[in-house]
Scaffold this motif. Structure first.
Motif, PDB file in Angstrom:
ATOM      1  N   LYS A   1       0.883  -1.409  -0.046  1.00 56.83           N
ATOM      2  CA  LYS A   1      -0.230  -0.078   0.216  1.00 56.83           C
ATOM      3  C   LYS A   1       0.722   1.244   0.122  1.00 56.83           C
ATOM      4  CE  LYS A   1      -4.112  -2.199   2.084  1.00 56.83           C
ATOM      5  NZ  LYS A   1      -4.871  -1.845   3.251  1.00 56.83           N
TER       6      LYS A   1
ATOM      7  N   THR B   1      -0.679   5.173   4.042  1.00 54.93           N
ATOM      8  CA  THR B   1      -2.485   4.946   4.413  1.00 54.93           C
ATOM      9  C   THR B   1      -1.939   3.638   5.218  1.00 54.93           C
ATOM     10  OG1 THR B   1      -1.760   2.942   3.130  1.00 54.93           O
ATOM     11  CG2 THR B   1      -2.770   5.724   1.881  1.00 54.93           C
TER      12      THR B   1
ATOM     13  N   TRP C   1       0.094   0.602   5.397  1.00 51.64           N
ATOM     14  CA  TRP C   1       0.761  -0.030   4.817  1.00 51.64           C
ATOM     15  C   TRP C   1       2.107  -0.426   4.958  1.00 51.64           C
ATOM     16  CZ3 TRP C   1       5.824   1.512   3.529  1.00 51.64           C
ATOM     17  CH2 TRP C   1       6.290   2.373   4.164  1.00 51.64           C
TER      18      TRP C   1
END
Length: 119
Positions: free
Chosen positions: A17, A21, A24
């Protein structure tokens, strides 16, 4: 709340990711761990310290790159003596070239993920 997006490098691994985010770092750790031989999964020090994991993954891929380069550069000289047919030698050379390209992309991805983990 407006969501901002930043363009990721084309070398950013799709399994990870985007930095910042939700979750991640977990996806980064999983991706890096999966690049290593399975026996490294038993070392919690690596998975608990993502920067260390990224460093080790980079070293691992560098060694793989060297091994594939040697295999590629010596295939025509060494494989005939092992009884390997010419067609198989040519296929192996193509395979090694593809692998070099893939390992190069992986190495760039590791570098990007490692840099993001250090921020």
């Amino acid at each position: 709340m407006p969501r901002t997006t930043t363009a990721l490098s084309p070398d950013w691994p799709c399994q990870v990711k985007a930095p910042g985010t939700h979750d991640w770092e977990r996806t980064a750790t999983r991706w890096l761990r999966d690049l290593l031989p399975a026996r490294y999964a038993g070392y919690p020090t690596l998975t608990r310290h993502p920067a260390l994991l990224a460093r080790h993954a980079q070293l691992q891929v560098q060694h793989e790159l060297r091994a594939v380069r040697v295999a590629l550069h010596t295939a025509r000289q060494e494989l005939p003596a092992l009884g390997v047919a010419e067609g198989v030698i040519e296929n192996s050379i193509r395979m090694y070239a593809v692998e070099l390209d893939q390992l190069g992309r992986i190495a760039r991805g590791i570098r990007l993920v490692g840099e993001a983990l250090q921020r």
